[in-house]
Design an enzyme around this catalytic site. Sequence first.
Site, short mmCIF file in Angstrom:
data_model
loop_
_atom_site.label_atom_id
_atom_site.label_comp_id
_atom_site.label_asym_id
_atom_site.label_seq_id
_atom_site.Cartn_x
_atom_site.Cartn_y
_atom_site.Cartn_z
N ARG A 21 0.86 -1.19 0.00
CA ARG A 21 0.00 0.00 0.00
C ARG A 21 0.89 1.23 0.00
O ARG A 21 2.11 1.14 0.19
CB ARG A 21 -0.88 0.02 1.26
CG ARG A 21 -0.07 -0.11 2.52
CD ARG A 21 -0.74 0.38 3.77
NE ARG A 21 0.10 0.06 4.93
CZ ARG A 21 1.16 0.75 5.30
NH1 ARG A 21 1.56 1.81 4.60
NH2 ARG A 21 1.87 0.39 6.36
N GLY A 22 0.30 2.39 -0.16
CA GLY A 22 1.05 3.62 -0.02
C GLY A 22 1.42 3.86 1.43
O GLY A 22 0.82 3.30 2.35
N GLY A 23 2.43 4.69 1.66
CA GLY A 23 2.80 5.06 3.02
C GLY A 23 4.03 4.32 3.52
O GLY A 23 4.76 3.69 2.75
N THR A 31 3.48 0.99 9.66
CA THR A 31 2.31 1.13 10.50
C THR A 31 2.23 -0.09 11.41
O THR A 31 2.65 -1.18 11.05
CB THR A 31 1.02 1.21 9.65
OG1 THR A 31 1.08 2.38 8.83
CG2 THR A 31 -0.21 1.30 10.52
N TYR A 32 1.69 0.13 12.60
CA TYR A 32 1.43 -0.96 13.53
C TYR A 32 -0.05 -1.32 13.49
O TYR A 32 -0.91 -0.44 13.42
CB TYR A 32 1.79 -0.55 14.96
CG TYR A 32 1.26 -1.49 16.02
CD1 TYR A 32 1.87 -2.73 16.24
CD2 TYR A 32 0.14 -1.17 16.78
CE1 TYR A 32 1.37 -3.62 17.20
CE2 TYR A 32 -0.36 -2.04 17.74
CZ TYR A 32 0.25 -3.26 17.94
OH TYR A 32 -0.24 -4.14 18.87
N ALA A 79 -4.76 6.16 11.10
CA ALA A 79 -3.85 6.07 9.96
C ALA A 79 -4.62 5.74 8.69
O ALA A 79 -5.70 5.14 8.75
CB ALA A 79 -2.78 5.00 10.21
N ILE A 80 -4.05 6.15 7.55
CA ILE A 80 -4.66 5.89 6.25
C ILE A 80 -3.58 5.36 5.31
O ILE A 80 -2.49 5.93 5.22
CB ILE A 80 -5.29 7.15 5.66
CG1 ILE A 80 -6.43 7.65 6.56
CG2 ILE A 80 -5.81 6.91 4.23
CD1 ILE A 80 -7.01 8.99 6.14
N CYS A 115 4.61 5.91 10.33
CA CYS A 115 4.43 6.72 9.12
C CYS A 115 5.59 7.68 8.90
O CYS A 115 5.43 8.72 8.25
CB CYS A 115 3.10 7.48 9.18
SG CYS A 115 1.67 6.40 9.28
#
Length: 220
Positions: free
Chosen positions: A68-70, A73-74, A148-149, A179
């Site tokens: 995914r983008g980014g 992340t946890y 988060a996204i 992030c």
Amino acid sequence: MKWKITDGLTDYDEALSFMEKRVAAIAAGDADECIWLLEHPPLYTAGTSAKASDLTDPDRFPVYEAKRGGEYTYHGPGQRVAYVMLDLNKRGKDVRRFVKQLEEWVIASLAEFNVTGEIRDGRVGVWVRRDDKPLTPTGQPAEDKVAAIGLRLRKWVSFHGISINVEPDLEHFSGIVPCGISEHGVTSLVDLGLPVTTADVDIALQKTFARVFEPIAPIP
């Protein structure tokens, strides 16, 4: 559109497999859009922009390449993940607008609990001011990330999505630079003093979805 809600903890590979199949079926016109609400066991995911140096404790939890983008992340117990499989072919092929809609959806859901979520230029996700914390070194109010996204598109159908911290173990975020942002913290609804459950968040997400996203016709 179908809402899928799973109790307990869902294996990350299982979630990826489901999304891959569902996105392909939506793109082919064989399935309705789907939003899947779930929790994962403790793990870290790496987006396409993840830097190796931001994984500060690589042996702590399993690490998955999310595509995914980014960045990093946890995910873990007490965090509500919403995997969003929507057909942008029918919703306008506008990625920026879609990301804004996801942000608005999170903000509207947080508002159900009288939490003011905000977005910041250059910082992905949704943030809350922490007036109970000291000012930053530059004299600005402290801010923590509460949601988060991260997205991926295939044939203009989305997958991955959003995560809202309800009551995760916030110490688990210390194994990464979330992030890629080190100068701000991470919070949760319970950390903010709210007696909120994942079931409460599910209701808020379903209630506010239609305020942001236009409905489309289901598959006959």
